[in-house]
Design a protein around this motif. Structure first.
Motif: not given
Lengths: 261, 253
Positions: B74-90
């Protein structure tokens, strides 16, 4: 063994904590606090209808909570100014509920029990219903877990991966209505959303993954339920609000912790 | 158009009363690199979203080859800081991926060893590469990149284009790339489509030779990954007047 009212209360609090942890995480991630308020407040109307038509309170609150949640979902899907619409619905539902209860002649209604919970009065049958509802919520969330997370990160990514965001939103809506029905007797309509948001917010600094945050939220919720019940016994305070006080104190402590991720 | 991976026929999309696209015929063939260009508000992202099925056409239709796997950046994707998310999980959303496959894909897109980092802690360039890794892990027949080089500098863009060309070579995936730059496109594009509410013109990009003025324009170290597109409109109207520098480009091309 379930003869002790305190044990039943503890088990009821535990059930709600188990379900509210993962769902609360989604409420925080998706900024659904107002959505939750509207759904929870509709439960008061559900109580009035249940008493008026002499059906079970659980069925009445579940039905009105679900109807409200679906209405909100529909409105937000049509690009309404969501914040305002939710504000209207949340407080409108509460006011309608309170007025509707006052029309119930001949029925002596202890409104406080529905607004702030009556966890110490939970009987065996109610405990069974609470656990069944809580486990249903957990099962529902587990079943759709990866899809729900993907939709929460991005609708477009989810669609490109073949998921239907509308369907996943419906799953969350159903889970929310179930939690409202289950938690009504534990903390009451006014504090249900607190039990969703506060443990999840307290869990955030502890977690490095979405799963970690959901589990930590359940743990903190359980701790708050136990601590609140203890405080309620110790200081002779109302149990529901005491549980939320305990959760808020735990949130305060969580602010002191270094963030893990 | 029958063997196309994905095709739009007579496509129109409106947002309320505002038409975004009208009468668009567009398709991507297997293994093809198509670059979609157009000015702001020309409907590039709308076309992509209609192809993905995120927005519904108000007229016409989109057909996909049955079983088509699409990788989308996508053009942009805002991953919200309230959700802890590692690169591997993403990278494992929604389809769980094996740890070694994640490591190999991150290395391939040039950001090895990021697995345990939080998504919110990545730089712009790292984030784009992780998005690309996620799209590639789906083993796509068609890779759709919506202004994926936004926020990258010229060497970064060149490296990204090189990577995309390599992906096509290695996997044979078709690539649909959206660019907001009207004139400078990826040189490996088989076809450039210029959009402005409808398809204005399409053709092949001009590979820039060693002319010093273009060396100066593109900078060094782009390894010939960038090229010029010369707009040639077969019809004239105001809607396509964005191609003013055509003359300039034609002078050199």
């Amino acid at each position: 063994m379930l003869d002790d009212f305190l044990l039943r209360a503890a088990l009821a609090g535990l059930a709600v904590a188990v379900a509210a942890g993962p769902l609360g995480a989604f409420v925080v991630w998706r900024r659904m606090a107002y959505f939750g308020e509207a759904t929870a407040h509709a439960a008061v109307l559900g109580v009035a209808l249940a008493l008026g038509f002499e059906i079970s309170i659980f069925a009445g609150t579940l039905a009105t909570a679900l109807a409200m949640a679906l209405a909100v979902l529909h409105l937000s899907g049509r690009g309404m100014a969501v914040d305002t619409a939710l504000g209207v619905l949340a407080h409108g539902a509460l006011a309608f509920g309170l007025v509707a209860v006052s029309f119930l002649h001949g029925v002596r209604v202890d409104l406080t029990a529905y607004l702030f919970g009556d966890i110490l009065a939970v009987n065996r049958g109610e405990l069974a219903v609470i656990w069944a509802g809580a486990l249903a919520v957990v099962a529902l969330l587990l079943w759709r877990w990866n899809a729900l997370l993907t939709v929460t990160v991005s609708d477009d990514l989810a669609t490109a991966a073949g998921l239907d965001p509308a369907r996943e939103r419906l799953v969350l809506t159903l889970a929310l209505a179930l939690v409202v029905a289950v938690a009504l007797q534990v903390v009451g309509a006014l504090l249900i959303v607190a039990l969703l948001i506060v443990p999840a917010a307290a869990a955030r600094p502890l977690a490095r993954s979405p799963e970690g945050m959901a589990l930590a939220a359940s743990g903190i919720g359980a701790l708050a339920a136990m601590g609140g019940l203890w405080g309620s016994m110790q200081f002779d305070t109302p149990a529901g609000p005491s549980i939320v006080v305990a959760a808020t104190v735990l949130f305060g402590f969580s602010l002191l912790l270094p963030r893990q991720g | 158009m029958t063997d196309a991976l994905i095709a739009a026929e007579g496509l129109a999309v409106s947002y309320g009363a505002t038409p975004a696209l009208h009468n668009v015929d567009f398709s991507v063939a297997p293994g093809e690199i198509v670059t979609l260009i157009g000015p702001n508000g020309s409907g590039k992202s709308t076309l992509v979203r209609a192809l993905l099925g995120v927005v519904q056409p108000s007229a016409g239709r989109v057909t996909r080859r049955p079983g088509l796997r699409v990788g989308y950046v996508p053009q942009k994707l805002a991953v919200d800081a309230r959700m802890p998310l590692t690169v591997a999980r993403f990278l494992s959303l929604p389809v769980p991926q094996r740890g070694d496959e994640i490591a190999a894909m991150l290395a391939r897109v040039g950001v090895a060893g990021l697995e345990r980092r939080q998504m919110t802690g990545l730089s712009g360039g790292q984030f784009q590469r992780v998005l690309l890794a996620r799209a590639l892990l789906a083993d796509p027949h068609l890779l759709i990149l919506d202004e994926a080089t936004q926020g990258l500098d010229q060497p970064g863009t060149a490296a990204f284009y090189e990577l995309i060309a390599e992906v096509r070579r290695d996997t044979g995936a078709a690539i649909l790339m959206v660019s907001h730059d009207l004139h400078v496109v990826m040189s490996a594009s088989d076809r450039v489509v210029c959009l402005n509410g409808h398809v204005c013109c399409q053709g092949q990009p001009h590979v820039v030779t060693a002319a010093p003025e273009y060396r100066a324009l593109f900078g060094l170290g782009t390894h010939g990954t960038m090229a010029l597109y010369r707009h040639k409109h077969d019809h004239a109207h105001d809607a396509c007047d964005h191609a003013a520098p055509e003359k300039e480009a034609a002078d050199v091309g």
